[in-house]
Design an enzyme around this catalytic site. Structure first.
Site, PDB file in Angstrom:
ATOM      1  N   ASP A  77     -10.552   1.939  -3.837  1.00 54.05           N
ATOM      2  CA  ASP A  77     -11.019   1.584  -2.496  1.00 54.05           C
ATOM      3  C   ASP A  77     -12.530   1.450  -2.427  1.00 54.05           C
ATOM      4  O   ASP A  77     -13.060   1.033  -1.405  1.00 54.05           O
ATOM      5  CB  ASP A  77     -10.557   2.637  -1.471  1.00 54.05           C
ATOM      6  CG  ASP A  77      -9.241   2.237  -0.835  1.00 54.05           C
ATOM      7  OD1 ASP A  77      -8.743   1.136  -1.150  1.00 54.05           O
ATOM      8  OD2 ASP A  77      -8.705   3.028  -0.031  1.00 54.05           O
ATOM      9  N   ASP A 116       0.834  -1.214   0.000  1.00 51.05           N
ATOM     10  CA  ASP A 116       0.000   0.000   0.000  1.00 51.05           C
ATOM     11  C   ASP A 116       0.867   1.262   0.000  1.00 51.05           C
ATOM     12  O   ASP A 116       2.088   1.208   0.265  1.00 51.05           O
ATOM     13  CB  ASP A 116      -0.902  -0.044   1.245  1.00 51.05           C
ATOM     14  CG  ASP A 116      -2.223   0.663   1.055  1.00 51.05           C
ATOM     15  OD1 ASP A 116      -2.336   1.483   0.118  1.00 51.05           O
ATOM     16  OD2 ASP A 116      -3.144   0.407   1.849  1.00 51.05           O
TER      17      ASP A 116
HETATM   18  C1  DGJ Z   1      -5.887   1.736   1.826  1.00 48.74           C
HETATM   19  C2  DGJ Z   1      -6.193   0.559   0.939  1.00 48.74           C
HETATM   20  O1  DGJ Z   1      -6.535   0.975  -0.336  1.00 48.74           O
HETATM   21  C3  DGJ Z   1      -7.260  -0.281   1.616  1.00 48.74           C
HETATM   22  O2  DGJ Z   1      -7.668  -1.316   0.775  1.00 48.74           O
HETATM   23  C4  DGJ Z   1      -6.717  -0.787   2.910  1.00 48.74           C
HETATM   24  O3  DGJ Z   1      -5.654  -1.669   2.660  1.00 48.74           O
HETATM   25  C5  DGJ Z   1      -6.264   0.363   3.788  1.00 48.74           C
HETATM   26  N1  DGJ Z   1      -5.393   1.256   3.104  1.00 48.74           N
HETATM   27  C6  DGJ Z   1      -5.570  -0.142   4.998  1.00 48.74           C
HETATM   28  O4  DGJ Z   1      -5.037   0.864   5.756  1.00 48.74           O
END
Ligand code: DGJ
Length: 676
Positions: free
Chosen positions: A482, A423
């Protein structure tokens, strides 16, 4: 010197190296065998202009008379000193008159008709040279007068925007240290009104995960160009004598069959050059199921439920490392939290493995929380000094490189981890460091790939803020967005998929009420939306009803049956006369088999929807069309008889040209159709 003609898959690139400076004289439709007479590429000389014909060189600049944005702001004209072609690659060496600056340009036309171009600049002088921006420019014809590029925001990536290309520049810059949610992604110029299936289009993408600029310019001089390059801060690239800087690849595609024609070149090229393991496993990701509430009992039950419906990979998201009870702390402390996980991750992984599933883990190595042990130990490793962002800061990868490699290696050695979700949740807001930070990231990913070739990596950046062809060779999956809301996902996946093949794009089944938007959607619509890409689930399955679980299990079985087709076929998208209707699908390369989704986004414009016309079929082959998946909700007094009958068989020509009467789906529904 001579004229080079690269040809592949219906595309020609003509490079005239005979003048002082090599010049691209054609990029587009295949011109066939070519023996150009002298003067073919030489334009007239207009009044009130330079007194020689203006030809756009490979490195257009002011001194040659190009008053548009130059490829290099060096003040010197660069002349071609050497040019050669080997098979589908041309290499041109240019140098400044005093020979202190050298640029070697590589142009490669792949078998799929994808053009790649990059420059390597070398300081041949005796002093340090501060390199200004160095970009790649490609000429496009005047008929390409309409632009398409993208913008977006968190959970709303790849929002298309169109505009006419008038005199002037339409330039998009990314200054996030990552491409960003508003990444321009692709700059497409085409004939007015081009669509998915129609129009001539020229498009460029910069294969780079850091700061960049990409633009289209139409100059009153009579030339139009597409250009792109890394965006560097003044003084960021300093070259000692003999040192070089290489631009990222500019990836350029031409199609005379609309945007689908671009995918038809890009997807086969990406597939041919990648080492993606197939089939793509069905994932369960814990994020929206439990967030930071890590608990072995709960996660064990989630793993059981995942296995029950047919999941193949269980991914433990954020929250597993020392002190990470919320998003305000602990990034950098990549040790398993022994208060939450007293026996480490072993008990959970054993349970996951006992079900025959792989185990994956979330990490965010490029970041540091000010409230972390790492920040206390190494305050000098912190890059940003402005405001925090999600309470975190960027870690200087050039300094923390060894530490990160050691930590990730330790985790991957201690635990049988098959997948890292990598991430990156904030912008890099420090000028002048994005170049070295991006290069260090690539180095780190490459080192891990080499040491752990079986470990797959997903590029995630608060969703889809780092989806590009620079990072693609180092990763195996992109987290597309997301948002798991199917309505938003339809558009995000459709547009991201112009460049990226579906098997790279993570798409998850979320809860009935989407966590990001609060919108409630039918299970059938959510399942149909998550079917086509790298499929997964992001929902607390232990709270799903038995009927829901049965539908999910059937969907996973269907996905497994269809994924060889979905992840190798040609992606097709219809141009719909009604924006409330979408039709997209995947057609096998031999056109014997296809799956389509008819999607209603909103309220249709007319009582009768437009017929379902299936793009991409073999006109001379017969297909039987059958609905699959969860039946969508309809509002109609009678369905079209072919659908009521359960199937219909017709020639491809009829299905593509005339189409089938569509059922009246209510908004936010999807009908899946399989053709064989
Ligand atoms: C942002 C990501 O895009 C999410 O899917 C998740 O992993 C969160 N961060 C976790 O902090």
């Amino acid at each position: 010197m001579t004229v080079f003609h690269l040809r592949a898959a219906g595309v020609s690139l003509v490079l005239d190296t005979r003048g002082d400076a090599a010049s691209i004289t054609h990029w587009g439709t295949d011109l066939g065998e070519l023996d150009p007479p002298d003067g073919l590429f030489t334009p007239a000389v207009p009044p009130s202009s330079i007194d020689v014909p203006l030809r756009l060189s490979l490195l257009p600049s002011l001194v040659e008379g190009w008053s548009g944005r130059p490829a290099i702001e060096s003040g010197h004209g660069l002349r071609t000193v050497e040019a050669h072609q080997h098979e589908q690659t041309a290499v041109i060496r240019s140098a400044s008159p005093d020979a202190t600056q050298e640029v070697v340009t590589e142009l490669e036309l792949t078998g799929q008709g994808v053009l790649r171009v990059r420059h390597r600049f070398t300081n041949r002088g005796h002093d340090e040279f501060v390199l200004p921006n160095l970009d790649v420019l490609l000429p496009i014809p005047a008929e390409a007068s309409e632009l398409l590029d993208f913008t977006g925001l968190w959970s709303h990536e790849r929002s298309p925007q169109r505009a006419p290309l008038r005199h002037g520049i339409w330039s998009r810059e990314s200054r996030h240290g990552r491409p960003g949610h508003d990444d321009a992604f692709l700059m497409v110029a085409g004939t007015p009104g081009f669509g998915f299936r129609t129009g001539r289009v020229w498009a460029v993408h910069l294969a780079w995960s850091g700061d960049k600029r990409i633009w289209a310019e139409r100059s009153a001089l009579g030339y139009s160009v597409l250009g792109a390059g890394e965006l560097t801060a003044p003084g960021e690239i300093r070259l000692t004598p003999g040192e070089s800087y290489e631009t990222p690849w500019l990836v350029a595609v031409f199609s005379d069959a609309g945007l689908d024609g671009l995918s038809d070149r890009l997807h086969p090229w990406i597939r041919a050059t990648s080492e993606l393991r197939r089939p793509r496993p069905v994932v369960l990701n814990t994020w929206e199921a439990v967030y930071f509430n890590h608990d072995l009992t709960v996660l064990g039950q989630l793993a059981d439920a995942a296995a029950e419906v047919g999941v193949e990979r269980f991914v433990l998201d954020d929250g597993w490392f020392t002190g990470r009870r919320d998003d305000r702390r602990a990034l950098g402390d990549w040790f398993v939290d022994d208060t939450v996980w007293p026996r480490g991750l072993h008990p959970l992984i054993s349970r996951v493995h006992a079900h025959g599933m792989e185990f994956g883990l979330w990490v965010e190595p490029e970041m540091i929380s000010p409230d972390s042990r790492l920040a206390t130990a190494h305050p000098d490793w912190i890059l940003d000094s402005g405001p925090t962002w999600r309470w975190q800061r960027s870690l200087d990868l050039t300094r923390a490189y060894d530490h990160l490699l050691e930590r990730l290696t330790a985790l991957l050695t201690e635990y049988p981890i098959a997948f890292l979700k990598w991430d990156h949740n904030r912008d890099l807001l420090t000028p002048g460091v994005a170049h070295r930070q991006t290069r260090a990231l690539y180095r780190l990913l490459a080192a891990l790939k080499q040491a752990f070739p079986h470990v797959e990596i997903e590029s995630c950046a608060s969703g889809g803020a780092r989806i590009d062809l620079g990072i693609l060779p180092l990763v195996d999956r992109f987290w597309t967005s997301d948002t798991n809301d199917p309505l938003d996902r339809q558009s995000i996946q459709r547009w991201t998929g112009v460049l990226i093949p579906p098997e790279y794009l993570g798409g998850h089944l979320g809860a009935g009420t989407a966590h990001v938007t609060g919108r409630t959607s039918a299970l059938g619509f959510r399942l149909a939306t998550a079917l086509f890409g790298s499929a997964g689930i992001e929902w607390n399955l232990t709270a799903a009803s038995p009927a829901e679980k049965a539908d999910i299990a059937a969907w996973i079985a269907e996905h497994k049956r269809l994924r060889p087709l979905l992840h190798s076929g040609r992606v097709v998208r219809a141009d719909s006369p009604d924006p409330a209707h979408l039709l997209h699908g995947v057609v096998a390369q031999d056109r014997t088999h296809a799956v389509y989704a008819l999607v209603t986004l909103g309220t249709p414009a007319a009582a009768l929807p437009p017929p379902i016309r299936f793009p991409g079929l073999d006109p001379d082959r017969s297909y039987t069309v059958r609905p699959i998946g969860v039946p969508p909700r309809t509002m109609q007094d009678a369905p079209p008889p072919w659908l009521a009958a359960g199937e219909i068989t017709l020639p491809g020509r009829v299905l593509t040209e005339l189409g089938l009467p569509a059922p009246l789906l209510t908004p936010e529904q999807a009908l899946l159709l399989e053709l064989s």
